[in-house]
Design a protein around this motif. Structure first.
Motif, PDB file in Angstrom:
ATOM      1  N   PHE A  51      25.479  65.977   2.812  1.00  0.00           N
ATOM      2  CA  PHE A  51      26.354  64.973   2.203  1.00  0.00           C
ATOM      3  C   PHE A  51      25.942  63.528   2.461  1.00  0.00           C
ATOM      4  O   PHE A  51      26.430  62.624   1.787  1.00  0.00           O
ATOM      5  N   ARG A  87      28.236  59.046   6.042  1.00  0.00           N
ATOM      6  CA  ARG A  87      29.557  59.685   5.983  1.00  0.00           C
ATOM      7  C   ARG A  87      29.812  60.531   7.220  1.00  0.00           C
ATOM      8  O   ARG A  87      30.880  60.454   7.831  1.00  0.00           O
ATOM      9  N   GLN A 143      30.316  58.484  10.473  1.00  0.00           N
ATOM     10  CA  GLN A 143      31.678  57.956  10.587  1.00  0.00           C
ATOM     11  C   GLN A 143      32.651  59.016  11.090  1.00  0.00           C
ATOM     12  O   GLN A 143      33.479  58.756  11.969  1.00  0.00           O
ATOM     13  N   ILE A 144      32.546  60.218  10.536  1.00  0.00           N
ATOM     14  CA  ILE A 144      33.461  61.295  10.922  1.00  0.00           C
ATOM     15  C   ILE A 144      33.265  61.687  12.386  1.00  0.00           C
ATOM     16  O   ILE A 144      34.238  61.869  13.133  1.00  0.00           O
ATOM     17  N   ARG A 159      28.321  51.311   5.795  1.00  0.00           N
ATOM     18  CA  ARG A 159      28.799  51.481   4.428  1.00  0.00           C
ATOM     19  C   ARG A 159      28.343  52.813   3.869  1.00  0.00           C
ATOM     20  O   ARG A 159      27.138  53.054   3.753  1.00  0.00           O
ATOM     21  N   ARG A 160      29.284  53.636   3.545  1.00  0.00           N
ATOM     22  CA  ARG A 160      28.968  54.962   3.014  1.00  0.00           C
ATOM     23  C   ARG A 160      28.149  54.820   1.735  1.00  0.00           C
ATOM     24  O   ARG A 160      28.499  54.075   0.830  1.00  0.00           O
ATOM     25  N   GLY A 161      27.037  55.553   1.645  1.00  0.00           N
ATOM     26  CA  GLY A 161      26.198  55.495   0.456  1.00  0.00           C
ATOM     27  C   GLY A 161      25.194  54.365   0.519  1.00  0.00           C
ATOM     28  O   GLY A 161      23.983  54.581   0.470  1.00  0.00           O
ATOM     29  N   ASP A 217      22.729  54.778   3.490  1.00  0.00           N
ATOM     30  CA  ASP A 217      21.863  55.949   3.584  1.00  0.00           C
ATOM     31  C   ASP A 217      20.443  55.559   3.204  1.00  0.00           C
ATOM     32  O   ASP A 217      20.219  54.628   2.417  1.00  0.00           O
TER      33      ASP A 217
END
Length: 431
Positions: A88, A92, A95-96, A201-203, A206
């Motif tokens: 994924f 992301r 962060q989790i 920042r998600r995405g 990456d």
């Protein structure tokens, strides 16, 4: 290619950072602070072992079992977290995992029984097992390849800062409170890393090499399972990387898990003073990690592991077994040198594992190997406690630590050198 496309400036020890773009710098600081606080929370329990024994009325073996169980859980959680990061996205899952281990660190402070503390530390381990590996993969994929060791090694140096913070919390800080309350407040501090999830920042953060690989897998309608790292073409690298992680971490935890206990019981030093000694040791740890970071980029990952491993055996034998008594003038410098070698031994994990595994299994492979080492290091922790029933604690710590280093050295003989490896070329070769 990496996201940090600028050529590093010449002339300074932090030239790589000066040449990096804003994305690399943001990820670097997020991973650095997260790893620092992660290490603080993991190590603070080890430094609190004498207090936990007194608070719950348990044995040394029972207290060690909590640490061992947490590391075993980190192997499972780290492996799954790494696979999810491959599936994924790195950011992301980073962060989790930060949020997860922060929450259960905090909840550990509310445990009322030994069994409750055991369960909460196991749950905490599920989260913190993935945090370092996912962060190291993310940074390793976006920083210039000639600076990979320096960048990730600098992040790894946060463990020394975390160790120092843990020593402060488990020593002078906890002494400010009644026995029943002090260790709880220490665990409540573990909620702090949760604020870091807002800084990546998600995405957007990456890596390009991951996005390219993910798009290719989606176009081919091909999925990667958690068991991919055990396929025949990857199994040798997975097994040897895991052996390297077992050896290096088993060696380190054989010492750090019982360091305050050793200083108090065998050197006759008070709990608060022992905490200060361990805090000062973190100075050596920090410089050991930074030295390894630069050394491994110049002379190779395997050479770094070998030299620091041999240094660990020599320095640990002197620190634990030489007739240094309780003299601060002898113990402090000896402890700094020992920590320089012990923590320096960890410095090349991130860049080496990033360069060993192709992109589609990089996070799961790295997380499994590193956290398998954490889990099996529980055997070394427990082994010290078992041997200490018939041998002096310092001898048990030295023997188990030396066995760990020998495991790591065997792995470096059988693994390839990877310094400066192009990750795109690695993907093409493994295709």
């Amino acid at each position: 290619m990496t996201d940090s496309v600028e050529e590093p400036a010449r002339g300074g020890p932090f030239a790589w950072y000066q040449a990096a773009n804003k994305k690399v710098r943001r990820v670097f600081w997020t991973c650095s602070v997260a790893w620092t606080l992660d290490a603080m929370d993991a190590l603070v329990y080890q430094y609190l072992i004498p207090i936990v024994i007194a608070a719950f009325g348990i044995s040394l073996a029972q207290a060690a079992a909590i640490a061992s169980a947490s590391y075993f859980a980190s192997a499972v959680g780290g492996w799954m977290g790494g696979w999810l990061a491959d599936k994924f996205g790195r950011v992301r899952i980073l962060q989790i995992t930060i949020l997860w281990f922060s929450l259960f660190s905090f909840l550990s402070g509310f445990a009322q029984t030994y069994e409750q503390l055991l369960v909460l530390r196991v749950l905490q381990g599920l989260g913190f097992g993935a945090e370092w590996a996912v962060g190291a993969v993310l940074l390793g994929e976006i920083v210039a390849r000639k600076d990979r060791g320096k960048a990730i090694g600098s992040v790894q140096s946060g463990v020394a800062v975390g160790s120092g913070l843990a020593a402060l919390l488990a020593g002078p800080f906890v002494a400010m409170f009644p026995l029943e309350l002090g260790w709880r407040v220490v665990f409540w501090v573990g909620l702090l890393p949760a604020i870091l999830i807002f800084f990546v920042r998600r995405g957007d953060d990456d890596s390009e090499v991951f996005k390219k690989n993910k798009a290719q897998r989606e176009a081919e309608k091909r999925s990667v399972t958690p068991l991919e790292i055990f396929r025949l073409k990857y199994l040798r690298v997975t097994a040897l990387a895991a052996l390297l992680a077992v050896g290096a971490q088993g060696a380190g935890y054989s010492v750090s898990s019982y360091l305050t206990t050793f200083l108090q019981n065998e050197r006759g030093i008070s709990a608060s003073t022992a905490g200060i000694f361990v805090l000062l040791n973190s100075v050596g740890a920090f410089f050991g990690l930074i030295t390894n970071a630069y050394f491994s980029d110049r002379f190779g990952r395997r050479m770094a592991f070998r030299l620091f491993g041999l240094g660990f055996i020599i320095a640990t034998s002197i620190y634990l077994c030489a007739p240094l008594g309780s003299s601060a003038y002898l113990l402090i410098p000896a402890g700094i040198v020992q920590s320089f070698c012990q923590f320096g031994l960890y410095g090349s994990f991130g860049p080496y594992f990033t360069e060993l595994f192709p992109t589609e299994i990089r996070a799961s492979g790295q997380a499994f190997a590193y956290n398998f080492g954490r889990a099996v290091s529980g055997i070394f922790i427990q082994g010290v406690a078992i041997f200490a029933a018939g041998l002096a604690l310092n001898v048990s710590m030295t023997v188990m630590g030396s066995i760990g280093v020998l495991c790591a050295l065997v792995a470096t003989v059988l693994l390839p050198e990877t310094v400066g490896r192009d990750l795109n070329e690695l993907d093409e070769k493994r295709a």
